[in-house]
Design a protein around this motif. Structure first.
Motif, PDB file in Angstrom:
ATOM      1  N   PRO A  93      29.040  35.022  63.962  1.00 51.87           N
ATOM      2  CA  PRO A  93      30.294  35.786  63.845  1.00 51.87           C
ATOM      3  C   PRO A  93      31.376  35.099  63.016  1.00 51.87           C
ATOM      4  O   PRO A  93      32.029  35.747  62.192  1.00 51.87           O
ATOM      5  N   ARG A  94      31.588  33.810  63.201  1.00 55.12           N
ATOM      6  CA  ARG A  94      32.692  33.177  62.455  1.00 55.12           C
ATOM      7  C   ARG A  94      32.379  33.064  60.963  1.00 55.12           C
ATOM      8  O   ARG A  94      33.254  33.217  60.121  1.00 55.12           O
ATOM      9  N   MET A  95      31.122  32.776  60.673  1.00 53.13           N
ATOM     10  CA  MET A  95      30.725  32.675  59.263  1.00 53.13           C
ATOM     11  C   MET A  95      30.853  34.053  58.602  1.00 53.13           C
ATOM     12  O   MET A  95      31.413  34.198  57.513  1.00 53.13           O
ATOM     13  N   ARG A  96      30.336  35.069  59.295  1.00 52.53           N
ATOM     14  CA  ARG A  96      30.401  36.428  58.745  1.00 52.53           C
ATOM     15  C   ARG A  96      31.861  36.870  58.570  1.00 52.53           C
ATOM     16  O   ARG A  96      32.227  37.470  57.560  1.00 52.53           O
ATOM     17  N   ALA A  97      32.677  36.550  59.555  1.00 56.32           N
ATOM     18  CA  ALA A  97      34.089  36.960  59.478  1.00 56.32           C
ATOM     19  C   ALA A  97      34.810  36.254  58.328  1.00 56.32           C
ATOM     20  O   ALA A  97      35.677  36.838  57.668  1.00 56.32           O
ATOM     21  N   THR A  98      34.449  35.001  58.094  1.00 58.76           N
ATOM     22  CA  THR A  98      35.081  34.264  56.993  1.00 58.76           C
ATOM     23  C   THR A  98      34.690  34.888  55.651  1.00 58.76           C
ATOM     24  O   THR A  98      35.517  35.045  54.744  1.00 58.76           O
ATOM     25  N   ILE A  99      33.428  35.265  55.544  1.00 59.64           N
ATOM     26  CA  ILE A  99      32.969  35.935  54.314  1.00 59.64           C
ATOM     27  C   ILE A  99      33.738  37.248  54.124  1.00 59.64           C
ATOM     28  O   ILE A  99      34.270  37.543  53.049  1.00 59.64           O
ATOM     29  N   ASP A 100      33.820  38.031  55.209  1.00 58.16           N
ATOM     30  CA  ASP A 100      34.518  39.322  55.121  1.00 58.16           C
ATOM     31  C   ASP A 100      35.987  39.127  54.756  1.00 58.16           C
ATOM     32  O   ASP A 100      36.564  39.909  53.987  1.00 58.16           O
ATOM     33  N   GLN A 101      36.583  38.082  55.316  1.00 58.76           N
ATOM     34  CA  GLN A 101      37.992  37.798  55.030  1.00 58.76           C
ATOM     35  C   GLN A 101      38.217  37.590  53.521  1.00 58.76           C
ATOM     36  O   GLN A 101      39.116  38.180  52.918  1.00 58.76           O
ATOM     37  N   TRP A 102      37.358  36.785  52.886  1.00 62.54           N
ATOM     38  CA  TRP A 102      37.549  36.522  51.457  1.00 62.54           C
ATOM     39  C   TRP A 102      37.195  37.740  50.622  1.00 62.54           C
ATOM     40  O   TRP A 102      37.756  37.953  49.538  1.00 62.54           O
ATOM     41  N   MET A 103      36.284  38.567  51.117  1.00 58.19           N
ATOM     42  CA  MET A 103      35.994  39.816  50.400  1.00 58.19           C
ATOM     43  C   MET A 103      37.215  40.739  50.454  1.00 58.19           C
ATOM     44  O   MET A 103      37.571  41.384  49.457  1.00 58.19           O
ATOM     45  N   ASP A 104      37.862  40.792  51.606  1.00 56.44           N
ATOM     46  CA  ASP A 104      39.084  41.607  51.717  1.00 56.44           C
ATOM     47  C   ASP A 104      40.199  41.027  50.857  1.00 56.44           C
ATOM     48  O   ASP A 104      40.984  41.763  50.252  1.00 56.44           O
ATOM     49  N   PHE A 105      40.265  39.705  50.787  1.00 52.02           N
ATOM     50  CA  PHE A 105      41.267  39.043  49.934  1.00 52.02           C
ATOM     51  C   PHE A 105      41.085  39.485  48.476  1.00 52.02           C
ATOM     52  O   PHE A 105      42.056  39.742  47.755  1.00 52.02           O
ATOM     53  N   GLN A 106      39.839  39.609  48.066  1.00 56.31           N
ATOM     54  CA  GLN A 106      39.602  40.075  46.690  1.00 56.31           C
ATOM     55  C   GLN A 106      40.200  41.473  46.491  1.00 56.31           C
ATOM     56  O   GLN A 106      40.864  41.736  45.496  1.00 56.31           O
ATOM     57  N   GLN A 107      39.966  42.347  47.469  1.00 57.21           N
ATOM     58  CA  GLN A 107      40.442  43.731  47.304  1.00 57.21           C
ATOM     59  C   GLN A 107      41.957  43.830  47.417  1.00 57.21           C
ATOM     60  O   GLN A 107      42.591  44.567  46.675  1.00 57.21           O
ATOM     61  N   THR A 108      42.536  43.093  48.369  1.00 59.29           N
ATOM     62  CA  THR A 108      43.936  43.338  48.700  1.00 59.29           C
ATOM     63  C   THR A 108      44.903  42.441  47.923  1.00 59.29           C
ATOM     64  O   THR A 108      46.062  42.798  47.760  1.00 59.29           O
ATOM     65  N   VAL A 109      44.456  41.275  47.494  1.00 54.36           N
ATOM     66  CA  VAL A 109      45.364  40.339  46.816  1.00 54.36           C
ATOM     67  C   VAL A 109      44.975  40.148  45.346  1.00 54.36           C
ATOM     68  O   VAL A 109      45.764  40.400  44.442  1.00 54.36           O
ATOM     69  N   LEU A 110      43.749  39.705  45.104  1.00 51.25           N
ATOM     70  CA  LEU A 110      43.378  39.269  43.764  1.00 51.25           C
ATOM     71  C   LEU A 110      43.160  40.423  42.781  1.00 51.25           C
ATOM     72  O   LEU A 110      43.511  40.313  41.609  1.00 51.25           O
ATOM     73  N   ASN A 111      42.576  41.517  43.263  1.00 53.38           N
ATOM     74  CA  ASN A 111      42.177  42.553  42.313  1.00 53.38           C
ATOM     75  C   ASN A 111      43.369  43.098  41.516  1.00 53.38           C
ATOM     76  O   ASN A 111      43.311  43.192  40.290  1.00 53.38           O
ATOM     77  N   GLY A 112      44.444  43.410  42.213  1.00 48.92           N
ATOM     78  CA  GLY A 112      45.616  43.963  41.531  1.00 48.92           C
ATOM     79  C   GLY A 112      46.197  42.971  40.533  1.00 48.92           C
ATOM     80  O   GLY A 112      46.678  43.364  39.455  1.00 48.92           O
ATOM     81  N   LEU A 113      46.139  41.687  40.867  1.00 45.80           N
ATOM     82  CA  LEU A 113      46.679  40.659  39.966  1.00 45.80           C
ATOM     83  C   LEU A 113      45.837  40.562  38.694  1.00 45.80           C
ATOM     84  O   LEU A 113      46.366  40.339  37.602  1.00 45.80           O
ATOM     85  N   VAL A 114      44.519  40.724  38.841  1.00 47.29           N
ATOM     86  CA  VAL A 114      43.648  40.690  37.659  1.00 47.29           C
ATOM     87  C   VAL A 114      43.866  41.947  36.814  1.00 47.29           C
ATOM     88  O   VAL A 114      44.015  41.873  35.588  1.00 47.29           O
ATOM     89  N   VAL A 115      43.919  43.091  37.472  1.00 46.87           N
ATOM     90  CA  VAL A 115      44.090  44.358  36.737  1.00 46.87           C
ATOM     91  C   VAL A 115      45.377  44.329  35.911  1.00 46.87           C
ATOM     92  O   VAL A 115      45.415  44.791  34.769  1.00 46.87           O
TER      93      VAL A 115
END
Ligand code: GSH
Length: 212
Positions: A93-115
């Motif tokens: 669970p913790r490993m999976r949650a950490t992966i999901d967290q960084w995937m969400d970070f890509q969508q919510t934080v990084l993607n707009g900055l790259v676009v």
């Protein structure tokens, strides 16, 4: 665990889309067979009632697995990893949650900055660009990557010492960061991670491509 027939997998979306690239990269990492149909961008096809019925956003990608359709690229990555269990998305669970967290970070934080930087530099004619705004947006983008730096200074990959699903969404974007003609502060751990990704044939085949 539901199983799928690989031959049924159909990916709808142009291969030049960063979100389609994520799915192509994972399909390749997992060695899965699939068909891909060009839709979106100049190919069109995403406004048709049929496409919208399966993906109301009218965006790409959409994955079709038999009579099941799924959109949102990171959800597609998790679906593929759950029907083809892989160490790239461990069950702990913790490993999976950490992966999901960084995937969400890509969508919510990084993607707009790259676009914000990618769109004017790659999609707009030079005469329509605002260099001062692009420089400001490039700084904001570097600040976004800095949030990931402590993780990459401590580990080889985004979610730990092994390559995982978390590297895929962010890995597609880090190529854009280094390929765009912008000023970049030195971030050795980010550069080292990018170079590590470049040793993966599937990354080079689908994501680390000339920007169009
Ligand atoms: N959050 C969505 C965003 C999808 C998205 O914005 N796709 C872009 C391409 S990267 C798109 O469909 N643009 C319009 C087009 O290609 O016609 C996802 O991750 O799948």
């Amino acid at each position: 665990m539901p199983q799928t027939n690989d031959a049924q997998l159909i990916l709808w979306g142009r291969s030049t889309s960063s979100n389609v690239m994520k799915v192509l990269w994972l399909l390749d990492e997992l060695g899965l067979d699939y068909q891909r149909h060009d839709v979106g961008g100049d190919f069109g096809g995403t406004d048709s009632p049929e496409y919208r019925r399966h993906n109301p956003t009218g965006l790409v990608p959409t994955l079709q697995d038999g009579d099941f359709r799924l959109w949102e690229s990171n959800a597609i990555l998790r679906y593929l990893a759950s029907i083809h269990p892989t160490p790239l998305w461990p069950q702990a669970p913790r490993m999976r949650a950490t992966i999901d967290q960084w995937m969400d970070f890509q969508q919510t934080v990084l993607n707009g900055l790259v676009v914000a930087v990618f769109r004017p530099l790659i999609r707009l004619p030079a005469a329509q660009r605002d260099p001062a705004q692009i420089a400001r947006d490039a700084k904001a983008l570097a600040a976004g990557w800095r949030l990931l730096l402590p993780q990459l200074e401590a580990h080889a990959y985004v979610a730990g010492d092994g390559f995982s699903l978390a590297d895929i969404p962010l890995g597609v974007l880090v190529h854009r960061f280094y390929a765009l003609d912008i000023e970049r502060p030195e971030m050795p751990a980010l550069r080292a991670w990018y170079e590590r990704l470049l040793t993966r044939p599937a990354y080079v085949r689908h994501a680390a491509l000339p920007l169009v």
